[in-house]
Scaffold this active site. Structure first.
Site, PDB file in Angstrom:
ATOM      1  CB  THR A 142     -26.196 -18.824  -2.259  1.00 21.62           C
ATOM      2  OG1 THR A 142     -27.010 -18.530  -3.387  1.00 21.62           O
ATOM      3  CG2 THR A 142     -24.759 -18.876  -2.766  1.00 21.62           C
ATOM      4  CG  ASP A 143     -30.563 -20.573  -5.032  1.00 17.02           C
ATOM      5  OD1 ASP A 143     -29.836 -19.550  -4.928  1.00 17.02           O
ATOM      6  OD2 ASP A 143     -31.767 -20.510  -5.356  1.00 17.02           O
ATOM      7  CD  GLU A 144     -27.307 -15.913  -6.360  1.00 15.75           C
ATOM      8  OE1 GLU A 144     -26.446 -15.392  -7.079  1.00 15.75           O
ATOM      9  OE2 GLU A 144     -28.116 -15.259  -5.679  1.00 15.75           O
ATOM     10  CE1 TYR A 167     -22.858 -14.212  -2.361  1.00 14.01           C
ATOM     11  CE2 TYR A 167     -24.470 -14.927  -3.986  1.00 14.01           C
ATOM     12  CZ  TYR A 167     -24.046 -14.840  -2.671  1.00 14.01           C
ATOM     13  OH  TYR A 167     -24.802 -15.390  -1.673  1.00 14.01           O
ATOM     14  CE  LYS A 171     -21.940 -18.052   0.428  1.00 20.49           C
ATOM     15  NZ  LYS A 171     -21.747 -17.718   1.873  1.00 20.49           N
TER      16      LYS A 171
HETATM   17  P1  NAD Z   1     -25.606  -9.354   4.187  1.00 21.39           P
HETATM   18  O1  NAD Z   1     -24.773  -8.735   3.116  1.00 21.39           O
HETATM   19  O2  NAD Z   1     -26.896  -8.725   4.562  1.00 21.39           O
HETATM   20  O3  NAD Z   1     -24.762  -9.470   5.533  1.00 21.39           O
HETATM   21  C1  NAD Z   1     -23.418  -9.864   5.543  1.00 21.39           C
HETATM   22  C2  NAD Z   1     -22.852  -9.570   6.929  1.00 21.39           C
HETATM   23  O4  NAD Z   1     -21.486 -10.035   6.945  1.00 21.39           O
HETATM   24  C3  NAD Z   1     -22.812  -8.082   7.277  1.00 21.39           C
HETATM   25  O5  NAD Z   1     -23.238  -7.884   8.611  1.00 21.39           O
HETATM   26  C4  NAD Z   1     -21.348  -7.707   7.114  1.00 21.39           C
HETATM   27  O6  NAD Z   1     -20.935  -6.641   7.963  1.00 21.39           O
HETATM   28  C5  NAD Z   1     -20.654  -9.015   7.477  1.00 21.39           C
HETATM   29  N1  NAD Z   1     -19.329  -9.139   6.847  1.00 21.39           N
HETATM   30  C6  NAD Z   1     -19.021  -8.929   5.541  1.00 21.39           C
HETATM   31  N2  NAD Z   1     -17.698  -9.108   5.355  1.00 21.39           N
HETATM   32  C7  NAD Z   1     -17.175  -9.450   6.567  1.00 21.39           C
HETATM   33  C8  NAD Z   1     -15.870  -9.759   7.017  1.00 21.39           C
HETATM   34  N3  NAD Z   1     -14.823  -9.763   6.181  1.00 21.39           N
HETATM   35  N4  NAD Z   1     -15.699 -10.089   8.315  1.00 21.39           N
HETATM   36  C9  NAD Z   1     -16.756 -10.089   9.172  1.00 21.39           C
HETATM   37  N5  NAD Z   1     -18.006  -9.773   8.808  1.00 21.39           N
HETATM   38  C10 NAD Z   1     -18.204  -9.456   7.523  1.00 21.39           C
HETATM   39  O7  NAD Z   1     -25.797 -10.864   3.729  1.00 21.39           O
HETATM   40  P2  NAD Z   1     -27.066 -11.838   3.917  1.00 21.39           P
HETATM   41  O8  NAD Z   1     -28.008 -11.603   2.809  1.00 21.39           O
HETATM   42  O9  NAD Z   1     -27.515 -11.770   5.325  1.00 21.39           O
HETATM   43  O10 NAD Z   1     -26.376 -13.259   3.642  1.00 21.39           O
HETATM   44  C11 NAD Z   1     -25.789 -13.995   4.726  1.00 21.39           C
HETATM   45  C12 NAD Z   1     -25.244 -15.303   4.185  1.00 21.39           C
HETATM   46  O11 NAD Z   1     -26.300 -16.053   3.601  1.00 21.39           O
HETATM   47  C13 NAD Z   1     -24.188 -15.123   3.089  1.00 21.39           C
HETATM   48  O12 NAD Z   1     -23.187 -16.087   3.299  1.00 21.39           O
HETATM   49  C14 NAD Z   1     -24.953 -15.390   1.799  1.00 21.39           C
HETATM   50  O13 NAD Z   1     -24.104 -15.930   0.810  1.00 21.39           O
HETATM   51  C15 NAD Z   1     -25.973 -16.418   2.266  1.00 21.39           C
HETATM   52  N6  NAD Z   1     -27.246 -16.456   1.513  1.00 21.39           N
HETATM   53  C16 NAD Z   1     -27.964 -15.307   1.302  1.00 21.39           C
HETATM   54  C17 NAD Z   1     -29.188 -15.364   0.645  1.00 21.39           C
HETATM   55  C18 NAD Z   1     -30.040 -14.133   0.428  1.00 21.39           C
HETATM   56  O14 NAD Z   1     -31.080 -14.212  -0.238  1.00 21.39           O
HETATM   57  N7  NAD Z   1     -29.682 -12.984   0.993  1.00 21.39           N
HETATM   58  C19 NAD Z   1     -29.669 -16.601   0.186  1.00 21.39           C
HETATM   59  C20 NAD Z   1     -28.908 -17.762   0.415  1.00 21.39           C
HETATM   60  C21 NAD Z   1     -27.702 -17.664   1.098  1.00 21.39           C
HETATM   61  P1  TYD Z   2     -31.065  -9.636  -5.996  1.00 20.78           P
HETATM   62  O1  TYD Z   2     -32.026  -9.211  -4.937  1.00 20.78           O
HETATM   63  O2  TYD Z   2     -29.836  -8.811  -6.219  1.00 20.78           O
HETATM   64  O3  TYD Z   2     -30.696 -11.161  -5.687  1.00 20.78           O
HETATM   65  P2  TYD Z   2     -29.855 -12.227  -6.590  1.00 20.78           P
HETATM   66  O4  TYD Z   2     -29.187 -11.526  -7.704  1.00 20.78           O
HETATM   67  O5  TYD Z   2     -28.863 -12.764  -5.599  1.00 20.78           O
HETATM   68  O6  TYD Z   2     -30.868 -13.236  -7.027  1.00 20.78           O
HETATM   69  O7  TYD Z   2     -31.848  -9.716  -7.372  1.00 20.78           O
HETATM   70  C1  TYD Z   2     -32.985 -10.532  -7.526  1.00 20.78           C
HETATM   71  C2  TYD Z   2     -33.418 -10.466  -8.978  1.00 20.78           C
HETATM   72  O8  TYD Z   2     -33.881  -9.140  -9.263  1.00 20.78           O
HETATM   73  C3  TYD Z   2     -32.286 -10.720  -9.959  1.00 20.78           C
HETATM   74  O9  TYD Z   2     -32.808 -11.435 -11.078  1.00 20.78           O
HETATM   75  C4  TYD Z   2     -31.845  -9.334 -10.390  1.00 20.78           C
HETATM   76  C5  TYD Z   2     -33.125  -8.540 -10.323  1.00 20.78           C
HETATM   77  N1  TYD Z   2     -32.990  -7.107  -9.963  1.00 20.78           N
HETATM   78  C6  TYD Z   2     -33.626  -6.129 -10.747  1.00 20.78           C
HETATM   79  O10 TYD Z   2     -34.278  -6.432 -11.757  1.00 20.78           O
HETATM   80  N2  TYD Z   2     -33.510  -4.817 -10.368  1.00 20.78           N
HETATM   81  C7  TYD Z   2     -32.784  -4.430  -9.276  1.00 20.78           C
HETATM   82  O11 TYD Z   2     -32.684  -3.221  -8.985  1.00 20.78           O
HETATM   83  C8  TYD Z   2     -32.159  -5.449  -8.473  1.00 20.78           C
HETATM   84  C9  TYD Z   2     -31.353  -5.077  -7.262  1.00 20.78           C
HETATM   85  C10 TYD Z   2     -32.299  -6.777  -8.862  1.00 20.78           C
END
Ligand code: NAD
Ligand code: TYD
Length: 361
Positions: A142-144, A167, A171
């Site tokens: 992630t960019d975070e 988090y 990561k």
């Molecule tokens: P998500 O929470 O929707 O899905 C996570 C999946 O991992 C789920 O299916 C869960 O059951 C599985 N999981 C969790 N713990 C586990 C374990 N111990 N063993 C096996 N499986 C397990 O997450 P996402 O949003 O799809 O993110 C996927 C990846 O992409 C993550 O590594 C996250 O850091 C990265 N990422 C997410 C975003 C975003 O905007 N969502 C952006 C950049 C990077």
């Molecule tokens: P989120 O979807 O949790 O992603 P991330 O924290 O990983 O960027 O949140 C996106 C942005 O929205 C973040 O600045 C937090 C804000 N947010 C709210 O204002 N209200 C909400 O209920 C949630 C879930 C997030």
């Protein structure tokens, strides 16, 4: 172009992992291999998201329910399915949960990634014996990890890590481990740091799906702080396309930033969703707007993320293909057509957890 026969997708029942499995079968040009999804099915995992793949590609798809922290189970999967590529999505992924309960994040994101790297190193013979050729471990991050930006500037691949939530710290640790395995043992590793994704199968605890569903259900729309935090939003299929390009043509030992080049303040997202959902669902947008509720800010809330993704554009020819307007339209449509998917989630663990931790929603 590299090609792989047996691709292990961890976290394939989650949001991006699930979209990536669909992408591999429906859109990835020339992919004829097998996909093995390994997922523990935590609250965020939903195997039903992959029911169509299981139905349409029974010989090229397998699902293993296992925890990435279970070293024996992970080792068995490498041996049984002769894995030659890993795309590692599995993680605890929600910042708010990491603030309330950081331990699960350290366990899965740090120890789980360590277990996977160890399993890959041992199965592929890196660090001992003759390493197997044609293997790759792609770590999805992630960019975070880069921290928080002020009003200007961008994260590049050279920006020093400065994670600020449990988090992002977990990561960042996993990113360091992945590259440590490359530098120390020669394990072929690639890494991507992507900005906020949105699209189908997004678990409704994250901003965009939460707002869509709360609008439809007439619930308050909780906006943290002043609503002016900025995220760089990318449609999930474009992220999948970036990962596919890295997998097949990215330089080993290299990291790639992936982003939407689409910075939006949270409050603008909420207002856009009010307009789009109201138009499609026949609601009065002004009445819905009156349900916006400014709530206490997230502790340590990162102000702004913005990605410089020129490297992947230049080196791998990737670019965003879905505009924000188009992506939001598709996403809202998807939720309206898939309320049974939502209902399944809401009847389970997610609801109980939300009730315990967020009584005000
Ligand atoms: P998500 O929470 O929707 O899905 C996570 C999946 O991992 C789920 O299916 C869960 O059951 C599985 N999981 C969790 N713990 C586990 C374990 N111990 N063993 C096996 N499986 C397990 O997450 P996402 O949003 O799809 O993110 C996927 C990846 O992409 C993550 O590594 C996250 O850091 C990265 N990422 C997410 C975003 C975003 O905007 N969502 C952006 C950049 C990077
Ligand atoms: P989120 O979807 O949790 O992603 P991330 O924290 O990983 O960027 O949140 C996106 C942005 O929205 C973040 O600045 C937090 C804000 N947010 C709210 O204002 N209200 C909400 O209920 C949630 C879930 C997030």
């Amino acid at each position: 172009m590299r090609s792989f026969r047996n691709v292990l997708v961890t976290g394939g029942a989650g949001f991006i992992g699930g979209n990536f499995v669909h992408y591999l079968f429906r859109r990835a040009g020339g992919f004829t291999g097998r996909v093995i999804v390994l997922d523990a099915l935590t609250y965020a995992g939903n195997a039903s998201s992959l029911a169509d793949v299981e139905r349409d590609f029974p010989d090229r798809y397998a699902f293993v329910r296992a925890d990435i922290c279970d070293a024996d189970a992970v080792r068995r999967v490498f041996a049984e399915y002769d894995i030659d590529a890993v795309v590692h999505f599995a993680a605890e992924s929600h910042v708010d949960r990491s603030i309330l309960g950081p331990e699960a994040f350290v366990r899965t994101n740090v120890m789980g990634t360590f277990n996977l790297l160890e399993a890959a190193r041992s199965a592929w013979g890196f660090g001992s014996g003759k390493p197997r050729e044609g293997t790759l471990f792609h770590h999805v991050s992630t960019d975070e990890v880069y921290g928080s930006l002020g009003p200007t500037g961008y994260f590049t691949e050279d920006t020093p890590y400065d994670p600020r939530s449990p988090y992002s710290a977990s990561k960042a640790s996993s990113d360091h481990l992945a590259f440590a395995y490359h530098h120390t043992y020669g394990l072929p590793v690639t890494l991507s740091n992507c900005s906020n994704n949105y699209g189908p199968y997004h678990f409704p605890e994250k901003l965009i799906p939460l707002m869509i569903l709360n609008i439809l259900e007439g619930k308050p729309l909780p906006v943290y702080g002043d609503g002016k935090n900025v995220r760089d939003w990318l449609y999930v299929e474009d992220h999948c396309d970036a990962i596919w390009r890295i997998l097949t043509a990215g330089s080993v030992g290299r990291k790639y930033n992936v982003g939407g080049e689409n910075e939006v303040e949270n409050i603008r997202i909420v207002n856009t969703l009010i307009d789009v959902v109201s138009a499609k669902a026949g609601l009065d947008p002004e009445k819905v707007r009156s349900t916006i509720s400014y709530v206490a800010d997230r502790p340590g809330h990162d102000r702004r993320y913005a990605i410089d993704c020129s490297r992947i554009k230049k080196e791998l020819g990737w670019s965003q293909s879905v505009s924000f307007d188009e992506g939001i339209d598709r996403t809202v449509e998807w939720y309206l057509r898939n309320m049974d998917w939502v209902a399944g989630i809401k009847s389970g663990e997610y609801t109980k957890w939300i009730e315990r931790n967020y009584d005000n929603r």
